[in-house]
Every structure is written in C-alpha cells, then in structure tokens.
Design an enzyme around this catalytic site. Structure first.
Site, short mmCIF file in Angstrom:
data_model
loop_
_atom_site.label_atom_id
_atom_site.label_comp_id
_atom_site.label_asym_id
_atom_site.label_seq_id
_atom_site.Cartn_x
_atom_site.Cartn_y
_atom_site.Cartn_z
N GLN A 125 0.87 -1.18 0.00
CA GLN A 125 0.00 0.00 0.00
C GLN A 125 0.91 1.23 0.00
O GLN A 125 1.79 1.34 0.84
CB GLN A 125 -0.86 -0.04 1.27
CG GLN A 125 -1.75 1.16 1.49
CD GLN A 125 -2.45 1.09 2.86
OE1 GLN A 125 -2.03 0.33 3.72
NE2 GLN A 125 -3.47 1.90 3.05
N GLY A 126 0.70 2.14 -0.95
CA GLY A 126 1.55 3.33 -1.04
C GLY A 126 0.75 4.60 -0.93
O GLY A 126 0.42 5.23 -1.95
N SER A 128 1.13 6.91 2.30
CA SER A 128 1.87 7.90 3.08
C SER A 128 3.03 8.47 2.29
O SER A 128 3.65 7.77 1.49
CB SER A 128 2.41 7.26 4.36
OG SER A 128 1.37 6.68 5.10
N GLU A 243 -9.59 -1.22 6.55
CA GLU A 243 -8.35 -1.34 7.31
C GLU A 243 -8.61 -1.16 8.81
O GLU A 243 -8.05 -1.86 9.63
CB GLU A 243 -7.36 -0.26 6.82
CG GLU A 243 -5.97 -0.40 7.40
CD GLU A 243 -4.98 0.56 6.75
OE1 GLU A 243 -5.41 1.52 6.10
OE2 GLU A 243 -3.77 0.33 6.92
N ASN A 370 -4.38 6.76 16.45
CA ASN A 370 -5.52 6.77 17.37
C ASN A 370 -5.93 8.19 17.76
O ASN A 370 -7.09 8.42 18.10
CB ASN A 370 -5.21 5.91 18.60
CG ASN A 370 -5.27 4.42 18.25
OD1 ASN A 370 -5.32 4.06 17.07
ND2 ASN A 370 -5.27 3.59 19.27
N GLU A 371 -4.99 9.14 17.67
CA GLU A 371 -5.39 10.53 17.93
C GLU A 371 -6.36 10.97 16.84
O GLU A 371 -7.39 11.60 17.12
CB GLU A 371 -4.17 11.47 17.94
CG GLU A 371 -3.29 11.33 19.17
CD GLU A 371 -2.44 10.07 19.16
OE1 GLU A 371 -2.24 9.49 18.07
OE2 GLU A 371 -1.99 9.64 20.24
C1 LIG Z 1 4.01 -0.56 11.08
C2 LIG Z 1 3.49 0.47 10.12
C3 LIG Z 1 3.10 0.10 8.87
C4 LIG Z 1 2.65 1.05 7.94
N1 LIG Z 1 2.32 0.63 6.68
C5 LIG Z 1 1.93 1.56 5.77
C6 LIG Z 1 1.65 1.18 4.41
O1 LIG Z 1 1.75 -0.01 4.07
N2 LIG Z 1 1.32 2.13 3.53
C7 LIG Z 1 1.20 3.44 3.88
O2 LIG Z 1 0.86 4.25 3.05
N3 LIG Z 1 1.45 3.84 5.15
C8 LIG Z 1 1.82 2.93 6.10
N4 LIG Z 1 2.10 3.33 7.38
C9 LIG Z 1 2.07 4.76 7.70
C10 LIG Z 1 0.88 5.19 8.54
O3 LIG Z 1 -0.25 5.28 7.76
C11 LIG Z 1 1.28 6.53 9.18
O4 LIG Z 1 2.27 6.24 10.14
C12 LIG Z 1 0.14 7.24 9.85
O5 LIG Z 1 -0.76 7.69 8.92
C13 LIG Z 1 0.66 8.44 10.67
O6 LIG Z 1 1.48 9.27 9.93
P1 LIG Z 1 2.95 9.66 10.40
O7 LIG Z 1 3.64 8.42 10.78
O8 LIG Z 1 3.55 10.52 9.38
O9 LIG Z 1 2.74 10.47 11.74
P2 LIG Z 1 2.36 12.01 11.86
O10 LIG Z 1 1.21 12.30 11.00
O11 LIG Z 1 3.57 12.82 11.76
O12 LIG Z 1 1.83 12.04 13.36
C14 LIG Z 1 2.70 12.07 14.48
C15 LIG Z 1 1.85 12.25 15.71
O13 LIG Z 1 1.09 13.45 15.61
C16 LIG Z 1 -0.26 13.18 15.84
N5 LIG Z 1 -1.12 14.09 15.06
C17 LIG Z 1 -0.95 14.47 13.79
N6 LIG Z 1 -1.95 15.27 13.43
C18 LIG Z 1 -2.78 15.37 14.49
C19 LIG Z 1 -4.01 16.04 14.75
N7 LIG Z 1 -4.59 16.80 13.83
N8 LIG Z 1 -4.58 15.89 15.97
C20 LIG Z 1 -4.00 15.15 16.93
N9 LIG Z 1 -2.84 14.48 16.74
C21 LIG Z 1 -2.24 14.60 15.54
C22 LIG Z 1 -0.44 11.75 15.40
O14 LIG Z 1 -1.58 11.17 15.95
C23 LIG Z 1 0.85 11.13 15.89
O15 LIG Z 1 0.72 10.83 17.25
C24 LIG Z 1 2.56 2.40 8.32
C25 LIG Z 1 2.93 2.78 9.60
C26 LIG Z 1 3.40 1.83 10.51
C27 LIG Z 1 3.80 2.28 11.88
#
Ligand SMILES: Cc1cc2nc3c(=O)[nH]c(=O)nc-3n(C[C@H](O)[C@H](O)[C@H](O)COP(=O)(O)OP(=O)(O)OC[C@H]3O[C@@H](n4cnc5c(N)ncnc54)[C@H](O)[C@@H]3O)c2cc1C
Lengths: 387, 354
Positions: A125-126, A128, A243, A370-371
């Site tokens: 899945q692509g 992010s 999902e 979860n946020e």
């Molecule tokens: C094990 C794993 C597998 C994954 N696999 C895939 C995959 O196959 N394909 C894919 O596309 N993505 C994948 N992901 C990515 C996943 O979708 C993202 O990690 C997720 O969407 C969060 O984005 P981020 O990591 O950039 O965190 P950020 O968006 O930078 O968030 C960091 C923190 O800020 C908080 N935050 C951000 N905005 C807000 C808000 N408005 N209010 C409150 N809190 C906020 C978040 O809740 C989090 O605690 C994977 C992630 C993990 C950990």
C-alpha cells in the site's frame, strides 16, 4: 436475534478445521520481513489458493467461495486456532480486494483479483508520503496523464512489505493544480517498473518491514487507475474503512492472543506477585470477546445491507489498544525474561511475546493514528465542534 | 529538614552530565553495537579518570568514601544518555558489596583498590536477575549460590551469551562451580548482603529509568516542534501536549521517592525496602509511559531502527524488569503495608518504615 451457528456454519467450521489440520506447515515459517520468509509465505498463499481458501468471501469465479461475513469470521477463527502463517498479502486481500470488488471494472477484477486469489501477486500500500502522514490530503506525488499512460514522479514512505512485494496501490495527484483531497486518483504500479526504486527501512526489530518508494518518470497505463480520475480520496476512505474495521484485524487474532495470555498466566501463576496482573489477563479476555461480539453484530448488519462508516474508528482504537495491553501484560508476566530475543537459549519458548510486543507498539499508529481516530469519533460520530 | 542536594553534589553532577552528553551519543552507541564486546575500554578509562568508579570506594582503599545519595543524580544522567557501560552497577552494587566484606576477606580490599584505579571490572549476579550483565568485560564476578556469595575470576566461569531486545545490553548465563575457596560470605550475612544488593541494584535501575523517561520526553518535544502536518507543528495538537504532560507528571512524582530511597539506603539501609520499592515502581511506570507516548507521538518514524528513540525505549523496557520487576516490588509494598503493625501515617514519611 439468534446467537447460534446454523448447521451449515458448523459444517463449514469443520471443513476449514480439517483442511488446516492437513495443510498448515508443522514448523513456523520465517518472518515475512526476510527474503526467504517472504518466499515461504508466498508459497503458503499458493497452497491456500489451491484449496480455494485464499479469500473465502470472493465469488467462485475469482477463486473464492462466495461466503458471507459470518462464515469469513468462522474461517478466521479456525485460521488463528490452527496457528496458520500470517497473511503476507494482507494489503492485497483484505484492503485492495474488497475495494476492487466495489470500484473495479470487470476487466480489472478479472486481471487483479484472480492473480491475487492465486497467490501470484503480492501487494503493498503506497499512500503515506514524507509530508503526508496523518494529513494524507497533503499528498504531492504526481501522476500526469500522457495519452494512454500516467507519468509518475514523487515518493511514498512506510510502505509495508514493499521490499519484496510485486505491486503497490497508490494515491497520486492526477490534477497538478488541485489541492487537498481533490484531484487525487487511485493507481496501481508494478514495483519492477522502470523508474521505481525501493529503499528498505528497518523497523524496531531491525528487519526491513517497510520501505520508501521513489518514482522517477514511471509510466503505467491509464487502465491501472481504479475508479474515476479525481475519485481517489473517496475510494481510499472506503479502503481505510476495511483497514480500521472488520477486515484487516479480524477478532480471532486477538482472541487467540488473549487465550495464549491466559495460558501464559496459568503457567506462571505461582510466581506472579503483582495483584493487578490477573485482573489485566481477565480484562484482556473480556475485551477480546467484546471485539468479537461487536464484529459479529456489524457483520450481521452488513449482510442485511448495512454500511460501515465512522464507527470503524471505534474498532481501530479498541483492537489496537487491546493488543498493546495484552502484550504489556505478557511482558509483566515474563519479567526479566521479557527482554530476550527469541533465539536466546534462556528465552525458552516465550520469545514470540517480545516480537508481538514490538509490533503492538505500531497498532495505535498505522491505519490512521488513534489521535486522528479520536478526532473523527468526537467530531463525526458525536458531533462535537470542530473549531 | 532540607530536601535539597548540596551545592557540591549539584556541581559534580553537572560536570559529569556535560561529559556524558558529549561522549555518549546515539551515534557512539550505534557504533558500539557493531563491536565485539559492545564496550569501550577507552571510555571506561575516562570514566575512571573522572573518579566515578572510586566514588563509593572507601577512602582506605583509595576511594572517595561517598554514598548512594552522592551518586544518585549521576545514575539518573547515565540513564538519560543510555550509557551502556556498567558504571551504575559497579558503583552502586559491586562496590558496596565488596566494601561490606573488606574486614573479612583481604581479596575484597584489593579488588576495591583496583576498581577505583580502573585496573579491573567486577560484574554481579543476583537471584532477582536470571542473567548477569556485562560479565564478558568483567575480570571478576560476584555470584550468588543459595545464601552464599562467591567470587570467581572470569576464566573460572563459562559464559553463554543471551540476546536482549536492547542491542546495547550484553547479558549472560553463567555456568560455574561453588567451592569453599570462592566463598566470600554465607548464612545470615549472605542473606543480608544479597538483600542489600537487590535494593542497590533496584535503586540504580530506578534512577536510570527516570533519566530515560526524561530523555524520551525531551526527544519527543523536539520532534513534535519540527514535524508539521495539517500546516502546523504536530506538537500544537492538544492530544500530543497531553501525552507529554502526563509523562512529566509521572516523572516528577518518581523523583522525590527516588531521592528518598537513595537517602534511606545511605543512612539506614536495613530500613530501605519500602522506599526502594516505591522508587522502582514509580520510575518504571514513568519510563514505560514515556516510551509509549513518545513512540505514539513520533508516528511511523518512531517505529524505525533509524530513529534514535528506540535506543531509549528498549533500555526502559529492559530496566523496568531488572533488579526486581514491578510485581516483585509492588508485592513488597503490599506485604509491608498490609501488616497491621506497619508504621504508617504522615508523621512516618521520613521515619523508619517497617
Ligand atoms: C508498522 C506500520 C506500517 C505502515 N504501513 C503503511 C503502508 O503499508 N502504507 C502506507 O501508506 N502507510 C503505512 N504506514 C504509515 C501510517 O499510515 C502513518 O504512520 C500514519 O498515517 C501516521 O502518519 P505519520 O507516521 O507521518 O505520523 P504524523 O502524522 O507525523 O503524526 C505524528 C503524531 O502526531 C499526531 N497528530 C498528527 N496530526 C494530528 C491532529 N490533527 N490531531 C492530533 N494528533 C495529531 C499523530 O496522531 C501522531 O501521534 C505504516 C505505519 C506503521 C507504523
């Protein structure tokens, strides 16, 4: 209401149990985040496919069994009970599969679902990007139309198992002048296409469980687009529903963990000194059941034509925090052995708990943090003010 | 009543803190993972030159004759940088154990002199820990057998490597044979020494856990100020602020119990069980919560090997369960508190508890 399985469902359970007993590998496979382990899991997908067990809910013409959701839950229960290998193609079968069923053209279903069902093509899945995590509408990677093709440039990140997968389903900006969730499209890209570079990213356990994907003038046919141009966000939200809710994390997974946790506790009962641990074990079992019960209820509703909406966010929080708590409890029970990697001789047979514990840390992050889920619940389900 | 550290204690801590923060970095820790021993002789010698291994060695053996309270802030700083070298165990556990036996066995005085001068290192086994850490770089091992404590040279034992989730930790099962020759103490004295070692080991862990908790919060505060989503720093979201604020509350209320435990161990070690267990449980909770809320705030970045956060999380997960896991320490608190004769009440906070 009738909380009894039908004779057909009972027979189905027996059939699944028998087939799994005859086919599940006696030795656990290696981690699917290694090259060898990925191959082993790919072979297992093929074994499942040969028995038409790849995805039981799909129509027979695509290699399924046209089962309803209750039967699917039964299948999953038997699957975890048999300790069968984790599904290396879970992004494909649990996320893309249902989305294709809803939005794919007959040609796309024929082409992609059939290959998926045969265990031939593994999907990543692509979605992010470095600048688009929680804020997925900030996607910048572009797919610009050029005749019958899209020309793709940009970068995806955190793509699970992209290191060894064959295909990736992405969201790209097809309208370069668009903003936020407008102008996005849902597009499939073969990972061996010219211009695609995959950089493995090691996770907490040191294995490259996800990857960064770079696109440099990658060309794919327009027929690789799912749904209409500009409909990408809408379709992605449907996939995200699968999902967060029902599909990706069926209750059986957590019920099996809860059962193992009770057994672990019983085995260590005499040396447990913390009075809160037994309580945590009991609560884990209750919560795993609550998740199963709620899922049966949702499945029954969906069978009658209902839809799943923002309540998928409730599921996501519940299962991910339950999983984390169960593994924390196991770590407490294991005490000073908890930190040992599985191949340490002093770890005995408990090392798998550590692996599960590490993975459980990611549950509240992936599939929408979860946020973000709590924001959705507060604003969309409960109607609390947004500003 | 004066619940503050002295000017000298604070100044010394500051200078050591500066040294640790300059020398022990995520880069240096990562580099150490790829070495055979995971330890640096050079670093150990610098630690010796700063007088850190001599702090709790009695003056008669060439040490500084200091106590647990003098060392506690340093132990916290060792946790903050996730120091891999076994300084805290050397100073807080091995040294006091040998000091207690100085008059009884001449070997102990000589070992203490050499610990202070950096000629040798000593590892300690204890029934509370199934494994011995840093046994591979120790010249001597103090090992328990029933109510006895034995002293063995490294070539008298066989070490089997065990792998921790924390790549900095080096753990071993030790195969060895107890003889009259190797026995340093036993009987009621052995029991008492083992109990004292457990308290000192737990105190050292608690201090490091507090340092680790604060380090994880500080990394997260920085990251959430830099990382932007939805057009603003993610740290502006109340959800993340509350995650970090909750950690700060936990750490704050782990610290005073930690310092009371160090004080009690230095003044009335026979009455320190309650204070030590309180400190260990509170520090463990603070560090586990910091790990959980930090990775959550980092998002997927925090789940990678490349991000430094895991260095601290993994140490916290391990130390929370070393020198008595939470269950063990909570149980001591239960046993003590549920005893109808327990001296409890506000006026007993600083008295002899037990
Ligand atoms: C094990 C794993 C597998 C994954 N696999 C895939 C995959 O196959 N394909 C894919 O596309 N993505 C994948 N992901 C990515 C996943 O979708 C993202 O990690 C997720 O969407 C969060 O984005 P981020 O990591 O950039 O965190 P950020 O968006 O930078 O968030 C960091 C923190 O800020 C908080 N935050 C951000 N905005 C807000 C808000 N408005 N209010 C409150 N809190 C906020 C978040 O809740 C989090 O605690 C994977 C992630 C993990 C950990």
């Amino acid at each position: 209401m009738d909380l009894n399985y039908t004779p057909e469902q009972i027979a189905f359970r027996q059939e699944v149990r028998q087939w799994l007993a005859d086919n599940v590998p006696a030795e656990p496979l290696q981690s699917f985040d290694t090259e060898e382990g990925f191959e082993q899991h790919r072979q297992w997908e093929k074994t499942l496919a040969k028995g038409n067990w790849g995805m039981v809910t799909w129509p027979q013409e695509y290699g399924g069994r046209a089962c309803n959701l209750i039967e699917w839950l039964i299948f999953e229960e038997e699957y975890y009970r048999a300790k069968a290998p984790l599904r290396v193609n879970q992004n494909g079968i649990f996320l893309l599969g249902p989305t294709l069923m809803e939005y794919g053209t007959p040609e796309q279903k024929e082409r992609f679902i059939t290959q998926m069902a045969r265990g031939e093509e593994m999907w990543a899945q692509g979605w992010s990007e470095p600048g688009a995590g929680s804020d997925m509408a900030a996607i910048r990677s572009k797919a610009i139309r050029d005749g019958d093709e899209y020309v793709i440039n940009g970068q995806k990140v955190w793509s699970t198992r992209a290191v060894f997968a064959d295909w990736v389903f992405c969201i790209f900006r097809t309208d370069p002048d668009s903003e936020r969730h407008h102008g996005l499209s849902f597009i499939f890209v073969p990972l061996d296409a010219p211009g695609v570079t995959v950089r493995p990213i090691p996770q907490l356990d040191g294995l490259p469980g996800f990857a960064e994907i770079f696109f440099d003038d990658v060309r794919v046919p327009v027929s690789n687009r799912l749904g209409d141009e500009g409909q990408g966000w809408h379709i992605a939200m449907a996939t995200a529903g699968f999902e967060r809710g029902l599909m990706l994390r069926s209750p059986a997974r957590f019920q099996e963990t809860a059962k193992r946790l009770v057994e672990l506790y019983r085995a260590h009962q005499n040396d447990i000194l913390d009075l809160t641990i037994e309580d945590a074990v009991v609560k884990s079992y209750m919560d795993a059941e609550a998740y199963a019960l709620s899922t049966y209820q949702t499945a029954s509703r969906l069978i009658k034509g209902g839809k799943i909406g923002a309540e998928a966010s409730l599921n996501k929080i519940f299962w991910s925090e339950l999983d984390q708590r169960m593994h924390e409890t196991a770590m407490s029970i294991l005490a000073s052995r908890a930190e040992l990697l599985p191949h340490s001789s002093a770890a005995g047979n408990v090392g798998a708990w550590l692996e599960g514990f590490l993975f459980s840390q990611s549950g509240p992050i992936y599939a929408g943090t979860n946020e973000i889920q709590r924001n959705i619940i507060a604003e969309r389900l409960l109607g609390m003010p947004r500003k | 009543m004066d619940f503050t550290f002295t000017e000298d204690q604070l100044l010394f801590c500051d200078s050591v803190k500066n040294f640790l923060q300059a020398e022990i970095t995520p880069e240096s820790l990562r580099a150490s993972w790829d070495t055979d021993t995971g330890r640096s002789d050079e670093l150990w010698q610098t630690i010796v030159e700063l007088g850190l291994t001599a702090m709790l060695v009695p003056e008669a053996q060439g040490g500084l004759g200091m106590n647990e309270l003098d060392f506690i802030l340093l132990a916290q700083e060792c946790g903050r940088v996730a120091l891999a070298e076994a300084l805290v165990e050397t100073a807080l556990v091995a040294t006091p154990l040998l000091s207690a036996l100085v008059d009884k066995d001449p070997r102990c005085a000589s070992l203490l002199e050499k610990i202070a001068s950096g000629e040798i290192r000593v590892a300690v086994g204890h029934p509370a820990n199934e494994l011995v850490s840093d046994a591979h770089v120790a010249d001597w091992l103090l090992l328990p057998s029933g109510d006895q404590i034995h002293l063995l040279a490294r070539d008298q034992v066989k070490l089997v490597t065990q792998h921790s989730v924390d790549p900095s930790r080096r753990l071993f099962t030790v195969e060895w044979k107890a003889t009259d020759e190797t026995c340093l103490a036993g009987g009621p004295e052995g029991v008492q020494l083992l109990a004292a070692s457990l308290n000192r080991g737990a105190l050292g862990c608690a201090a490091q856990l507090v340092g680790l908790a604060e380090a994880m919060v500080s990394l997260t505060v920085d990251y959430t100020a830099d990382r932007h989503q939805f057009g603003k720093a993610i740290g502006t979201n109340q959800a993340l602020k509350h995650h970090m604020a909750n950690c700060a509350v936990k750490s704050e209320f782990a610290k005073a119990p930690l310092y009371r435990a160090a004080y009690t161990l230095s003044k009335a070690p026979q009455n320190a069980d309650f204070a030590v267990s309180h400190a260990k449980v509170a520090a463990g909770e603070a560090a586990l919560l910091a790990a959980k809320n930090a990775i959550q705030s980092f998002g997927a970045m925090g789940y990678t090997w490349e991000c430094d956060l895991h260095i601290f999380m993994k140490r916290a997960w391990a130390l929370d369960k070393f020198w008595g896991h939470t269950g063990f320490h909570k149980n001591r608190l239960h046993q003590w508190l549920m005893n109808p004769n327990a001296k409890i009440g506000a006026d007993k906070t600083f008295g002899i508890q037990g």
